[in-house]
Design a protein around this motif. Structure first.
Motif, mmCIF file in Angstrom:
data_model
loop_
_atom_site.group_PDB
_atom_site.id
_atom_site.type_symbol
_atom_site.label_atom_id
_atom_site.label_comp_id
_atom_site.label_asym_id
_atom_site.label_seq_id
_atom_site.Cartn_x
_atom_site.Cartn_y
_atom_site.Cartn_z
ATOM 1 N N GLU A 158 32.853 53.672 42.283
ATOM 2 C CA GLU A 158 32.173 53.555 43.564
ATOM 3 C C GLU A 158 30.722 53.080 43.433
ATOM 4 O OE1 GLU A 158 32.871 56.787 46.262
ATOM 5 O OE2 GLU A 158 34.928 57.062 45.553
ATOM 6 N N GLY A 159 30.368 52.579 42.234
ATOM 7 C CA GLY A 159 29.105 51.861 42.136
ATOM 8 C C GLY A 159 28.103 52.291 41.089
ATOM 9 N N TYR A 160 28.334 53.410 40.378
ATOM 10 C CA TYR A 160 27.338 53.844 39.393
ATOM 11 C C TYR A 160 27.352 52.928 38.168
ATOM 12 C CZ TYR A 160 24.691 56.594 36.070
ATOM 13 O OH TYR A 160 23.755 57.001 35.150
ATOM 14 N N ARG A 161 26.165 52.520 37.709
ATOM 15 C CA ARG A 161 26.074 51.615 36.554
ATOM 16 C C ARG A 161 25.046 52.084 35.517
ATOM 17 N NH1 ARG A 161 30.015 50.608 38.593
ATOM 18 N NH2 ARG A 161 30.891 48.641 39.330
ATOM 19 N N GLY A 162 24.530 53.287 35.665
ATOM 20 C CA GLY A 162 23.510 53.773 34.743
ATOM 21 C C GLY A 162 24.111 54.448 33.525
ATOM 22 N N PRO A 163 23.274 55.008 32.654
ATOM 23 C CA PRO A 163 23.762 55.655 31.430
ATOM 24 C C PRO A 163 24.380 57.024 31.711
ATOM 25 C CG PRO A 163 21.382 55.881 31.584
ATOM 26 C CD PRO A 163 21.796 54.996 32.736
ATOM 27 N N ILE A 164 25.339 57.406 30.849
ATOM 28 C CA ILE A 164 25.936 58.739 30.860
ATOM 29 C C ILE A 164 25.574 59.384 29.528
ATOM 30 C CG2 ILE A 164 28.069 60.091 30.950
ATOM 31 C CD1 ILE A 164 29.277 57.690 32.541
ATOM 32 N N HIS A 165 24.671 60.340 29.543
ATOM 33 C CA HIS A 165 24.171 60.953 28.314
ATOM 34 C C HIS A 165 25.057 62.144 27.929
ATOM 35 C CE1 HIS A 165 20.438 58.597 28.327
ATOM 36 N NE2 HIS A 165 20.435 58.770 29.643
ATOM 37 N N CYS A 166 25.479 62.167 26.673
ATOM 38 C CA CYS A 166 26.336 63.250 26.176
ATOM 39 C C CYS A 166 26.161 63.350 24.670
ATOM 40 C CB CYS A 166 27.810 62.983 26.521
ATOM 41 S SG CYS A 166 28.461 61.420 25.854
ATOM 42 N N THR A 167 26.784 64.353 24.054
ATOM 43 C CA THR A 167 26.717 64.448 22.588
ATOM 44 C C THR A 167 27.681 63.447 21.964
ATOM 45 O OG1 THR A 167 28.463 66.107 22.385
ATOM 46 C CG2 THR A 167 26.211 66.913 22.770
ATOM 47 N N ARG A 168 27.528 63.217 20.668
ATOM 48 C CA ARG A 168 28.367 62.230 19.972
ATOM 49 C C ARG A 168 29.841 62.620 20.018
ATOM 50 N NH1 ARG A 168 24.055 62.606 15.810
ATOM 51 N NH2 ARG A 168 22.608 60.868 16.186
ATOM 52 N N ASP A 169 30.124 63.891 19.751
ATOM 53 C CA ASP A 169 31.525 64.311 19.731
ATOM 54 C C ASP A 169 32.130 64.301 21.138
ATOM 55 O OD1 ASP A 169 31.287 64.603 17.030
ATOM 56 O OD2 ASP A 169 31.170 66.791 17.036
ATOM 57 N N THR A 170 31.311 64.589 22.143
ATOM 58 C CA THR A 170 31.803 64.507 23.518
ATOM 59 C C THR A 170 32.190 63.070 23.868
ATOM 60 O OG1 THR A 170 30.561 66.421 24.310
ATOM 61 C CG2 THR A 170 31.141 64.766 25.946
ATOM 62 N N ALA A 171 31.404 62.106 23.429
ATOM 63 C CA ALA A 171 31.724 60.694 23.701
ATOM 64 C C ALA A 171 33.103 60.340 23.147
ATOM 65 C CB ALA A 171 30.652 59.792 23.100
ATOM 66 N N GLU A 172 33.432 60.860 21.963
ATOM 67 C CA GLU A 172 34.748 60.577 21.378
ATOM 68 C C GLU A 172 35.861 61.285 22.145
ATOM 69 O OE1 GLU A 172 35.543 59.533 17.612
ATOM 70 O OE2 GLU A 172 33.576 59.883 16.717
ATOM 71 N N LEU A 173 35.595 62.509 22.574
ATOM 72 C CA LEU A 173 36.593 63.257 23.342
ATOM 73 C C LEU A 173 36.858 62.616 24.698
ATOM 74 C CD1 LEU A 173 35.971 67.099 22.987
ATOM 75 C CD2 LEU A 173 38.076 65.850 22.530
ATOM 76 N N LEU A 174 35.806 62.101 25.334
ATOM 77 C CA LEU A 174 35.953 61.523 26.665
ATOM 78 C C LEU A 174 36.968 60.392 26.677
ATOM 79 C CD1 LEU A 174 32.362 61.349 28.206
ATOM 80 C CD2 LEU A 174 34.277 62.760 28.951
ATOM 81 N N GLU A 175 36.990 59.608 25.626
ATOM 82 C CA GLU A 175 37.948 58.500 25.573
ATOM 83 C C GLU A 175 39.376 59.018 25.722
ATOM 84 O OE1 GLU A 175 39.315 54.787 22.684
ATOM 85 O OE2 GLU A 175 37.625 56.060 22.112
#
Length: 469
Positions: free
Chosen positions: A81-98
């Motif tokens: 719906e339009g958000y284009r900014g950064p999503i800040h998280c920990t390194r392991d969270t970034a892998e889990l999110l996928e």
């Protein structure tokens, strides 16, 4: 003056979301803390469907405590719906999110496909999913991973630091230094605090400085049983199921709880106490997450890993030799030809979808079956109905009698209990004001009274309450 608005996880344990409007560097900045999915029936569906476009266009940054869907599951809708900014998280969270978000989009697509079939036959308007796999890809591209303890500069002269929350892989306590009224205000959000008795995770970090604390209250009304007693209870349930000739069904949260249950089953196996012939991990997402846990083992508690290494003589493939990973639908369906002697760990954790429903269909009406609930069940979910003693439940459109014995083993919870919450809040100096979030109303009221007895002031916010910092 900077403000904080409570937009989710207020009087409930899902839908975590808080809007931070910052009066920094001479103008207003909008930051979002969490963007979680609501879980638990028609009301949750309506909450998830609310438009996010106006919010998406205002935001300059999103901060995420961890990867569970009740904290992250609406991120792709925000991006759609339009958000284009950064999503800040920990390194392991970034892998889990996928893994988490791809699976959520896949399940959503299947559910919508099923629903639209009957809508078409009934000549009703078709519905669309909240987001698609393409929206997930766009979301993942916006993720900016950080290490624990690393200061991060956000818009409006806000400083972010992640601390280890000990809940699941990558989970974080969020520290924010926020300019407000000409001075810095120290905001701490607990995220989901881990249970120190849990295996694999490190203990939650203790913080001492804050002006304002947002603290989860999932188990604010109780303490968990000691781990030793919990394991004995678990082993006894497994023994009873084997003696009765039935299967054991464990609705599994793919991240954290599944890996902990596999750990304890491994220990029981190597102690010669596991009588079942086979353990099925029947969740493609949980399988992927378990493989990720193994790959990122440096993030885990080394003492717990040492126990597994000793038991299996250092060979990971021997941690639990009777474990079978069922990735395909055909392999999952074949499990239902087994009428006893099996442990089936399958998603979803709150029984509101996933493969566990098919296993319920074949096993719930059998007195020999044991259902083991190992995590929190939100109001409105099938899991909550089972915990509350429902004699009949609807599964995949079919009403079934509940003849199976249902066991709730709260000691496996990945959340801190009441005593741990009070201890964590009590470590802050100068008595910051505490706001209780991510909890059901009765649990919050009980925790509020217990905190007051410990000399800690706590308030329970309402939905859309806005407070100055």
């Amino acid at each position: 003056m900077s403000t904080l608005t409570f937009q989710g996880a207020v009087g409930e344990v899902t839908g975590s979301r808080y809007l931070l409007e910052v009066d920094g560097d001479g103008r207003q900045h909008a930051l979002l803390l969490e963007c979680g999915l609501h879980q638990g029936g028609a009301e949750a569906d309506r909450a998830n469907a609310r438009p996010l476009g106006a919010l998406a266009k205002r935001l300059e940054a999103v901060v995420l405590s961890h990867g569970h869907l009740d904290h992250s599951g609406l991120l792709p809708k925000l991006v759609r719906e339009g958000y284009r900014g950064p999503i800040h998280c920990t390194r392991d969270t970034a892998e889990l999110l996928e893994i988490m978000l791809q699976d959520a989009a896949f399940v959503m697509a299947k559910d919508i496909e099923f629903e639209n079939k009957w809508r078409k036959r009934a000549d009703k308007p078709l519905v669309e999913p909240l987001y698609t796999i393409d929206d997930v890809a766009d979301t993942l591209a916006l993720c900016v991973p950080h290490g624990y303890g690393q200061p991060v500069n956000l818009p409006g002269d806000v400083t972010l630091v992640f601390r280890d929350a000990g809940h699941i892989l990558g989970s974080a306590i969020v520290e924010l230094m926020v300019p407000s009224g000409g001075r810095q205000r120290h905001l701490v959000f607990s995220g989901d605090l881990g249970n120190p008795s849990s295996v694999l995770m490190k203990d939650p970090e203790t913080l001492h400085e804050a002006d304002l604390v947002l603290m989860e209250s999932t188990y604010g009304d109780r303490d968990h049983r000691p781990l030793e007693e919990t394991l004995e209870e678990f082993a006894q349930v497994l023994d009873e199921a084997q003696a009765a000739g039935g299967n054991v069904l464990i609705p599994a949260f793919a991240v954290g709880r599944t890996q902990e249950i596999l750990y304890h089953l491994s220990v029981l196996y190597h102690e010669g106490r596991l009588k079942q012939q086979v353990v099925f991990l029947d969740s493609p997402m949980a399988i992927r997450v378990t493989e990720l846990y193994d790959r990122l083992r440096n993030s885990l508690n080394r003492d717990d890993l040492k126990v597994l290494n000793v038991a299996a003589q250092g060979d990971p493939s021997q941690y639990l030799p009777i474990l079978r990973l069922t990735r395909s639908v055909e392999e999952s369906m074949a499990i239902n030809r087994i009428h006893g002697g099996a442990i089936v760990i399958a998603g979803a954790g709150m029984c509101n979808g996933g493969r566990i429903l098919h296993h319920f269909r074949y096993n719930l009406a059998k007195p020999s079956t044991r259902v083991v609930i190992v995590g929190f069940q939100a109001a409105g979910t099938l899991g909550r109905a089972l915990v509350d003693g429902a004699e009949r439940v609807k599964v995949l459109g079919e009403e079934l009698p509940v003849k199976a014995k249902v066991h709730t083993i709260g000691g496996f919870s990945a959340h801190a209990g009441q005593s741990e919450l009070i201890g964590w809040a009590g470590a802050f100096r100068n008595r910051p004001l505490v706001y209780l979030v991510h909890g059901e109303p009765e649990a919050q009221r009980v925790l509020q009274r217990a905190l007051a007895d410990a000399g800690i002031d706590a308030e329970i916010p309402d939905f859309q309450d806005c407070i100055p910092l």
